[in-house]
Design an enzyme around this catalytic site. Structure first.
Site, PDB file in Angstrom:
ATOM      1  N   THR A  87      98.954 -11.103  20.707  1.00 16.06           N
ATOM      2  CA  THR A  87      99.136 -11.532  21.912  1.00 16.06           C
ATOM      3  C   THR A  87      97.736 -11.057  23.564  1.00 16.06           C
ATOM      4  O   THR A  87      97.700 -11.932  24.663  1.00 16.06           O
ATOM      5  CB  THR A  87     100.196 -10.604  22.692  1.00 16.06           C
ATOM      6  N   GLN A 107      98.777 -37.123  16.105  1.00 12.85           N
ATOM      7  CA  GLN A 107      98.424 -36.356  14.888  1.00 12.85           C
ATOM      8  C   GLN A 107      98.029 -35.182  15.645  1.00 12.85           C
ATOM      9  O   GLN A 107      99.093 -34.157  15.361  1.00 12.85           O
ATOM     10  CB  GLN A 107      97.210 -36.198  14.422  1.00 12.85           C
ATOM     11  N   TYR A 119      98.110 -40.086  29.963  1.00 13.87           N
ATOM     12  CA  TYR A 119      97.805 -41.582  30.950  1.00 13.87           C
ATOM     13  C   TYR A 119      99.079 -42.137  30.255  1.00 13.87           C
ATOM     14  O   TYR A 119      99.288 -42.519  29.771  1.00 13.87           O
ATOM     15  CB  TYR A 119      96.100 -42.139  30.547  1.00 13.87           C
ATOM     16  N   SER A 120      99.368 -43.103  31.687  1.00 13.64           N
ATOM     17  CA  SER A 120     100.829 -43.782  31.349  1.00 13.64           C
ATOM     18  C   SER A 120     100.377 -45.042  31.223  1.00 13.64           C
ATOM     19  O   SER A 120      99.979 -45.995  32.793  1.00 13.64           O
ATOM     20  CB  SER A 120     101.206 -43.327  32.839  1.00 13.64           C
ATOM     21  N   ARG A 231      92.292 -27.963  12.269  1.00 11.66           N
ATOM     22  CA  ARG A 231      91.942 -28.974  12.917  1.00 11.66           C
ATOM     23  C   ARG A 231      90.531 -29.331  12.183  1.00 11.66           C
ATOM     24  O   ARG A 231      90.079 -30.256  11.987  1.00 11.66           O
ATOM     25  CB  ARG A 231      92.024 -29.839  14.145  1.00 11.66           C
TER      26      ARG A 231
END
Length: 310
Positions: A87, A107, A119-120, A231
């Site tokens: 915490t 991933q 980003y669109s 990762r």
């Protein structure tokens, strides 16, 4: 540099602010700087909150006044990390601007403990930038791991050259078709005034997974460390591991005590199952233990051997 990179970098980087809140001098030095990853990718710290002292401050609330000296603060952070009292680490947050291949992003997004804004490609035209691995990163499918490359195995120079030709050729071709489908070039200009083209939200579906996307990704330190444990692990896919390694360097500048404790107890430490601990105790007592006498499956045995011999 793409339009979105230019848009996000200069205004904030040129500004100077004064603040009463805690800052990390080493992190301030690289704030807004793009740290290169892969061939066209990067990570960039755009904001953060808290430092090592914030972790200690949060922990002290739990049990009173506690320690005050720097050495004791470091010891407390080590204690918290060793026992995974997580915490207090959640009191620190960091926000990254990340440029990454789409297949890496898919991933990455499986980690659902962060805030993300991508980003669109419905609103804007995607940049003509795609990831091409280096020849040494090209490996056949592993026969042991169904989701990874074969370790220590590479393609022949002729096969590598052909793979790279396919990747580059397909990536170039689909972007040409992407522009044709929209009837617009990368800079937004109309290609043929006699045609309408289809909407960007439809045209994007033909792009390959190695094209780059970008997002803002905000996460607290506890969940960031969990992300990095998975990762930055040697078994993680190389491409996402490259981003994780760059982020570990950022954490070292941001919260050096927490980073040191993380490397010691979480990233390079290990946890044993009850059965695994029993086997280790038998070994310490001088008993010769094999996989057949251990009570472990072959996979469990191999993992235990890897842990204690690393």
């Amino acid at each position: 540099m793409s339009a979105v990179e230019k848009m996000n970098e200069k205004p904030l980087q040129d500004e100077q602010f004064s603040t009463k809140r805690a800052t990390s001098p080493a992190l301030e030095e690289i704030l807004y700087d793009a740290i290169p990853v892969l061939d066209h990718g990067f990570i960039r710290v755009v904001d953060y909150m808290g430092d090592d002292a914030a972790i200690v401050q949060a922990a002290r609330v739990s049990y009173g006044r506690g320690t005050k000296q720097v050495s004791q603060d470091k010891g407390l952070i080590n204690y918290l990390m060793r026992h995974w009292h997580s915490t207090p680490f959640e009191m620190c947050e960091i926000k990254f601007h990340v440029k990454l291949p789409i297949f890496v992003a898919r991933q990455w997004i499986r980690h659902r403990t962060a805030n993300v804004n991508e980003y669109s490609a419905r609103y804007s035209i995607m940049d003509k930038e795609f990831y091409i691995p280096t020849p040494e990163m090209l490996s056949p499918q592993s026969k042991k791991n169904h989701q990874g490359r074969a370790e220590g195995t590479s393609l022949s120079p002729e096969e590598s050259a052909r793979v790279l030709d396919i990747l580059k050729g397909d990536s170039e071709r689909v972007y040409g078709h992407y522009e044709e489908l929209m009837n617009a070039s990368a800079d937004g200009n109309v290609i043929d005034v006699e045609k309408s083209g289809i909407a960007r939200e439809l045209a994007r579906m033909n792009l390959t997974m190695n094209y780059y996307t970008q997002w803002y990704w905000k996460i607290d330190l506890h969940n960031l460390m969990h992300f990095l444990m998975l990762r930055a692990d040697p078994h993680a896919q190389y491409e996402i591991r490259a981003y994780a390694d760059a982020m570990i360097d950022v954490v070292a500048k941001w919260v050096p005590f927490a980073h040191e404790a993380f490397e010691e107890h979480r990233l390079h430490g290990t946890r044993l199952s009850r059965s695994g601990m029993s086997v280790v105790k038998r070994m310490i007592a001088g008993e010769k233990v094999s996989q057949e006498t251990s009570g472990l499956t072959k996979r469990e045995w191999d993992e235990l051997q890897a842990s204690i011999s690393a």
